[in-house]
Motif scaffolding. Structure first.
Motif, PDB file in Angstrom:
ATOM      1  N   CYS A 169       0.813  -1.231   0.000  1.00 24.38           N
ATOM      2  CA  CYS A 169       0.000   0.000   0.000  1.00 24.38           C
ATOM      3  C   CYS A 169       0.843   1.277   0.000  1.00 24.38           C
ATOM      4  O   CYS A 169       1.968   1.275   0.505  1.00 24.38           O
ATOM      5  CB  CYS A 169      -0.898   0.003   1.233  1.00 24.38           C
ATOM      6  N   PHE A 171       1.270   5.653   0.873  1.00 24.48           N
ATOM      7  CA  PHE A 171       1.077   6.431   2.106  1.00 24.48           C
ATOM      8  C   PHE A 171      -0.181   7.293   2.082  1.00 24.48           C
ATOM      9  O   PHE A 171      -0.626   7.755   3.116  1.00 24.48           O
ATOM     10  CB  PHE A 171       2.310   7.337   2.343  1.00 24.48           C
ATOM     11  N   LYS A 195       1.131  -5.253   3.455  1.00 25.27           N
ATOM     12  CA  LYS A 195       2.201  -4.341   3.877  1.00 25.27           C
ATOM     13  C   LYS A 195       1.719  -2.911   3.731  1.00 25.27           C
ATOM     14  O   LYS A 195       1.595  -2.406   2.625  1.00 25.27           O
ATOM     15  CB  LYS A 195       3.465  -4.521   3.028  1.00 25.27           C
ATOM     16  N   GLU A 198       5.272   2.202   4.938  1.00 24.01           N
ATOM     17  CA  GLU A 198       6.133   2.345   6.116  1.00 24.01           C
ATOM     18  C   GLU A 198       6.029   3.769   6.673  1.00 24.01           C
ATOM     19  O   GLU A 198       6.524   4.058   7.751  1.00 24.01           O
ATOM     20  CB  GLU A 198       7.589   2.000   5.759  1.00 24.01           C
ATOM     21  N   ARG A 199       5.348   4.655   5.916  1.00 27.47           N
ATOM     22  CA  ARG A 199       5.272   6.043   6.384  1.00 27.47           C
ATOM     23  C   ARG A 199       4.044   6.301   7.259  1.00 27.47           C
ATOM     24  O   ARG A 199       3.957   7.318   7.930  1.00 27.47           O
ATOM     25  CB  ARG A 199       5.269   6.981   5.178  1.00 27.47           C
ATOM     26  N   GLY A 247       0.545   2.656  -5.761  1.00 21.25           N
ATOM     27  CA  GLY A 247       1.653   3.555  -5.438  1.00 21.25           C
ATOM     28  C   GLY A 247       2.187   4.209  -6.704  1.00 21.25           C
ATOM     29  O   GLY A 247       1.469   4.330  -7.701  1.00 21.25           O
ATOM     30  N   GLY A 248       3.442   4.619  -6.650  1.00 17.72           N
ATOM     31  CA  GLY A 248       4.024   5.357  -7.775  1.00 17.72           C
ATOM     32  C   GLY A 248       4.502   4.446  -8.900  1.00 17.72           C
ATOM     33  O   GLY A 248       4.552   3.218  -8.741  1.00 17.72           O
ATOM     34  N   ASN A 269      -2.109  -0.156  -9.483  1.00 17.46           N
ATOM     35  CA  ASN A 269      -2.542   1.211  -9.794  1.00 17.46           C
ATOM     36  C   ASN A 269      -1.387   2.156  -9.526  1.00 17.46           C
ATOM     37  O   ASN A 269      -0.819   2.133  -8.425  1.00 17.46           O
ATOM     38  CB  ASN A 269      -3.718   1.608  -8.887  1.00 17.46           C
ATOM     39  N   LEU A 270      -1.056   2.994 -10.484  1.00 14.55           N
ATOM     40  CA  LEU A 270       0.163   3.795 -10.398  1.00 14.55           C
ATOM     41  C   LEU A 270      -0.139   5.297 -10.362  1.00 14.55           C
ATOM     42  O   LEU A 270      -1.215   5.707  -9.942  1.00 14.55           O
ATOM     43  CB  LEU A 270       1.087   3.416 -11.556  1.00 14.55           C
ATOM     44  N   CYS A 303      -4.305  10.446  -5.629  1.00 14.70           N
ATOM     45  CA  CYS A 303      -3.978  10.026  -6.994  1.00 14.70           C
ATOM     46  C   CYS A 303      -5.019  10.559  -7.976  1.00 14.70           C
ATOM     47  O   CYS A 303      -4.789  10.553  -9.179  1.00 14.70           O
ATOM     48  CB  CYS A 303      -3.906   8.527  -7.099  1.00 14.70           C
ATOM     49  N   GLU A 403       4.724  14.036 -12.105  1.00 15.81           N
ATOM     50  CA  GLU A 403       3.671  14.047 -11.087  1.00 15.81           C
ATOM     51  C   GLU A 403       4.219  14.829  -9.889  1.00 15.81           C
ATOM     52  O   GLU A 403       5.245  14.457  -9.328  1.00 15.81           O
ATOM     53  CB  GLU A 403       3.321  12.608 -10.669  1.00 15.81           C
TER      54      GLU A 403
HETATM   55  P1  NAD Z   1       5.460   4.533  -3.484  1.00 17.71           P
HETATM   56  O1  NAD Z   1       5.465   3.872  -4.807  1.00 17.71           O
HETATM   57  O2  NAD Z   1       6.656   5.285  -3.047  1.00 17.71           O
HETATM   58  O3  NAD Z   1       5.196   3.427  -2.332  1.00 17.71           O
HETATM   59  C1  NAD Z   1       4.155   2.492  -2.428  1.00 17.71           C
HETATM   60  C2  NAD Z   1       4.583   1.192  -1.758  1.00 17.71           C
HETATM   61  O4  NAD Z   1       5.656   0.614  -2.497  1.00 17.71           O
HETATM   62  C3  NAD Z   1       5.067   1.347  -0.333  1.00 17.71           C
HETATM   63  O5  NAD Z   1       4.522   0.315   0.440  1.00 17.71           O
HETATM   64  C4  NAD Z   1       6.581   1.253  -0.445  1.00 17.71           C
HETATM   65  O6  NAD Z   1       7.149   0.637   0.673  1.00 17.71           O
HETATM   66  C5  NAD Z   1       6.791   0.409  -1.682  1.00 17.71           C
HETATM   67  N1  NAD Z   1       7.966   0.826  -2.458  1.00 17.71           N
HETATM   68  C6  NAD Z   1       8.367   2.104  -2.716  1.00 17.71           C
HETATM   69  N2  NAD Z   1       9.434   2.119  -3.524  1.00 17.71           N
HETATM   70  C7  NAD Z   1       9.720   0.824  -3.793  1.00 17.71           C
HETATM   71  C8  NAD Z   1      10.719   0.195  -4.606  1.00 17.71           C
HETATM   72  N3  NAD Z   1      11.615   0.899  -5.288  1.00 17.71           N
HETATM   73  N4  NAD Z   1      10.706  -1.146  -4.655  1.00 17.71           N
HETATM   74  C9  NAD Z   1       9.813  -1.877  -3.990  1.00 17.71           C
HETATM   75  N5  NAD Z   1       8.840  -1.306  -3.213  1.00 17.71           N
HETATM   76  C10 NAD Z   1       8.796   0.016  -3.121  1.00 17.71           C
HETATM   77  O7  NAD Z   1       4.152   5.436  -3.436  1.00 17.71           O
HETATM   78  P2  NAD Z   1       3.729   6.491  -2.321  1.00 17.71           P
HETATM   79  O8  NAD Z   1       4.650   7.669  -2.370  1.00 17.71           O
HETATM   80  O9  NAD Z   1       3.514   5.824  -1.025  1.00 17.71           O
HETATM   81  O10 NAD Z   1       2.290   6.917  -2.871  1.00 17.71           O
HETATM   82  C11 NAD Z   1       2.105   7.962  -3.792  1.00 17.71           C
HETATM   83  C12 NAD Z   1       1.962   7.451  -5.200  1.00 17.71           C
HETATM   84  O11 NAD Z   1       0.891   6.513  -5.253  1.00 17.71           O
HETATM   85  C13 NAD Z   1       1.614   8.524  -6.203  1.00 17.71           C
HETATM   86  O12 NAD Z   1       2.348   8.304  -7.374  1.00 17.71           O
HETATM   87  C14 NAD Z   1       0.114   8.305  -6.459  1.00 17.71           C
HETATM   88  O13 NAD Z   1      -0.335   8.762  -7.711  1.00 17.71           O
HETATM   89  C15 NAD Z   1       0.021   6.833  -6.350  1.00 17.71           C
HETATM   90  N6  NAD Z   1      -1.331   6.399  -6.032  1.00 17.71           N
HETATM   91  C16 NAD Z   1      -2.074   5.844  -7.040  1.00 17.71           C
HETATM   92  C17 NAD Z   1      -3.365   5.452  -6.797  1.00 17.71           C
HETATM   93  C18 NAD Z   1      -4.207   4.865  -7.887  1.00 17.71           C
HETATM   94  O14 NAD Z   1      -5.215   4.236  -7.583  1.00 17.71           O
HETATM   95  N7  NAD Z   1      -3.828   5.031  -9.147  1.00 17.71           N
HETATM   96  C19 NAD Z   1      -3.923   5.614  -5.522  1.00 17.71           C
HETATM   97  C20 NAD Z   1      -3.125   6.173  -4.519  1.00 17.71           C
HETATM   98  C21 NAD Z   1      -1.827   6.550  -4.787  1.00 17.71           C
END
Ligand code: NAD
Length: 522
Positions: A169, A171, A195, A198-199, A247-248, A269-270, A303, A403
């Motif tokens: 998930c 943050f 998971k 972590e933030r 996430g991203g 979902n990114l 997002c 973004e």
């Molecule tokens: P993030 O990608 O940094 O982190 C998401 C998860 O991935 C965390 O649990 C983290 O521990 C893990 N992670 C981070 N980097 C990693 C790596 N290099 N290798 C393996 N695991 C890793 O995202 P974030 O900053 O927590 O959330 C913001 C992002 O999420 C934004 O880009 C936002 O657009 C996106 N988001 C998308 C949606 C959607 O439905 N499209 C919804 C919410 C957030």
């Protein structure tokens, strides 16, 4: 003893303050319905974004601990799968009721760890509750199909759970996004390793407590912690059959590719860059209110935030009025009365957002409203960025291409609807988009021709409720968006189809000779 701030509270008593915690406790993990302190040697410090006071430490769990979590989920699977869907539904009803009872407590944990305002955090929880409520419809949603396909022969289809599944998930929605997985994965008969970010894992830990209270058997839901190492463990473990990621793009593309290469189903979902097109015939006040809320709410860390405005024709003249409205928003600690937006997640994020604002100025855009440098008097040490509006932006500028994920709205000018649509379709992201117009014909042209996956017509953040699915498109999803979250596709993602064909012939109708040709339907 040894409970994180979130778990030390109860539904009746929870902290609604940014005051420094005297002796912060480490966040435990959750395995077999028990909270356990990790023996990790590495921890990730978690700071309140409004003050940068330490709230808790999140363990980078050891491989042995992660393996124990997978083992517990594997062990729980056979009995959970054999539990009737009606019994699982009853547990889900209790889970929903408990989340509602603990709604404010969950929201308080979110405000403390993530920074968004308390009112906004309540919305974060509600959007998760709605997914859990929809998951209560599993007996209906899991029904298979039957057809008499030939004489004496019928085919039936079943939906069976996959086994152990995992969710990773982000943050920005600490309750909603874990709740995109927990209810649907479990009600369909899977066991889960989740998971949280972590933030801000506090809300997920409260959900774990409610999982136990609702009557989920030991090992059905397990919560693990960590960052990349924990993710790699999940991706490589052969017992885990499917991975849900939100996430991203950097993490998501890596997780999709590696998870797929290890033979797992992945839904991912990114990131996003959501555009709103504004037509001169729209209801101007509705547009202004909508966009101020959608661009700056949650400090732009949704997002589906509107981060890009496409002003068609003379609507660009409305920008000073928009800036005036944005300026009135109160940037403050999330627990403060009247706060409209809180801080951004980390000093690093603030620095990145400010750098992108500066890049816009350097590349020739106009900073119409500059949120840099604002600090509420009571919170001198928080990660503050005020509402920022950048105008005269062109598509090649860095602030348009990246973004930003902060309270920053970039504005481009075009002359026609056609140009607006071409611009939006050229963008590599395709999460959401919106149009503001009073013309049904214009809205229809936009709806048909636009490539984003979630379209709002006079609706700025068109996130579908859970009776539909979350349908991002293009670079905002991995794998072409084949596996979308929640709704019927969410049930499909967490289940494997099985079809059974049966033949019951009367004894005297059995043929004398074997037929070796491929059967033809007759
Ligand atoms: P993030 O990608 O940094 O982190 C998401 C998860 O991935 C965390 O649990 C983290 O521990 C893990 N992670 C981070 N980097 C990693 C790596 N290099 N290798 C393996 N695991 C890793 O995202 P974030 O900053 O927590 O959330 C913001 C992002 O999420 C934004 O880009 C936002 O657009 C996106 N988001 C998308 C949606 C959607 O439905 N499209 C919804 C919410 C957030």
């Amino acid at each position: 003893k040894h409970l994180s701030a979130a778990l030390a509270s109860t539904a009746d008593s929870y902290p609604k303050t940014h005051e420094k915690i005297a002796s912060p406790e480490d966040t435990p993990y959750f395995l077999n319905n028990q909270f356990i302190q990790s023996k990790a040697t590495q921890f990730i410090d978690l700071y309140d974004p409004a003050t940068n006071n330490l709230v808790t430490r999140v363990p980078q769990m050891t491989d042995e601990e992660l393996q124990a979590a997978v083992d517990s989920a594997e062990k729980a699977f056979p009995a959970w799968r054999a539990t009737s869907v009606l019994a699982r539904q009853q547990i889900m009803f209790r889970f929903v009721a408990l989340i509602r009872e603990n709604w404010d407590r969950l929201a308080a944990s979110i405000t403390l760890e993530q920074g968004k305002t308390f009112a906004d955090a309540k919305g974060d929880v509600l959007r998760g509750i709605q997914v859990a409520e929809a998951a209560c419809g599993a007996p209906e949603l899991m029904k298979g199909e039957v057809l008499e396909v030939a004489k004496d022969m019928e085919t039936r289809s079943y939906r069976e759970p996959l086994g152990v599944v995992a969710a990773i998930c982000p943050f920005n929605f600490p309750a909603m996004i874990p709740l995109w997985s927990i209810p649907i994965a479990t009600v369909t008969g899977n066991t889960l390793i989740l998971k949280p970010s972590e933030r801000d894992p506090g809300a997920a830990m409260i959900l774990a407590e409610l999982v136990k209270k609702a009557g989920f058997p030991d090992g059905v839901v397990n919560i693990v912690h960590g960052a990349h190492r924990t993710v790699d463990f999940i991706l490589e473990d052969p017992a885990i059959k499917a991975v849900s990621f939100v996430g991203g793009n950097k993490a998501g593309e890596y997780i999709f590719n590696k998870g797929s290469a290890h033979g797992k189903r992945v839904q991912a979902n990114l990131g996003a860059k959501n555009h709103a097109a504004v037509l001169p015939d729209c209801n101007k006040n509705h547009f202004l209110n909508s966009v101020v809320g959608a661009a700056f709410g949650a400090a732009g860390q949704r997002c589906m935030s509107v981060s890009t405005l496409v002003m068609v024709g003379e609507t660009k003249e409305w920008l000073p009025e928009l800036a005036e409205m944005a300026k009135q928003l109160k940037v403050d600690g999330g627990f403060e009365e009247g706060a409209d937006l809180g801080p951004v997640i980390s000093p690093h994020s603030k620095e990145r957002i400010e750098r992108l604002i500066q890049s816009a100025a350097d590349e020739g855009a106009t900073i119409l409203l500059d949120g840099r440098g604002y600090t509420p008097a009571k919170y001198p040490d928080g990660n503050w960025v005020g509402p920022t509006i950048i105008t005269n932006v062109t598509p090649e500028m860095t602030c348009y291409r990246e973004e930003i994920f902060g309270p920053v709205l970039v504005c481009l000018n075009v002359e026609t609807l056609d140009e607006a649509m071409q611009l939006i379709n050229k963008n590599e992201y395709g999460n959401g988009t919106a149009i503001f117009t009073r013309s049904g014909a214009t809205a229809e042209t936009f709806r048909r021709g636009i490539e984003a996956g979630q379209v709002g017509i006079n609706v700025p953040i068109p996130v579908p409720l859970p009776m539909f699915s979350f349908t991002g498109n293009k670079k905002s999803v991995a794998g072409g968006g084949a596996n979308t979250f929640y709704g019927r596709p969410g049930i499909n993602f967490y289940t494997q189809q099985k079809t059974v064909t049966t033949l019951w012939k009367s004894e005297d109708a059995v043929a004398q000779k074997a037929d070796v040709a491929m059967p033809t339907q007759s």
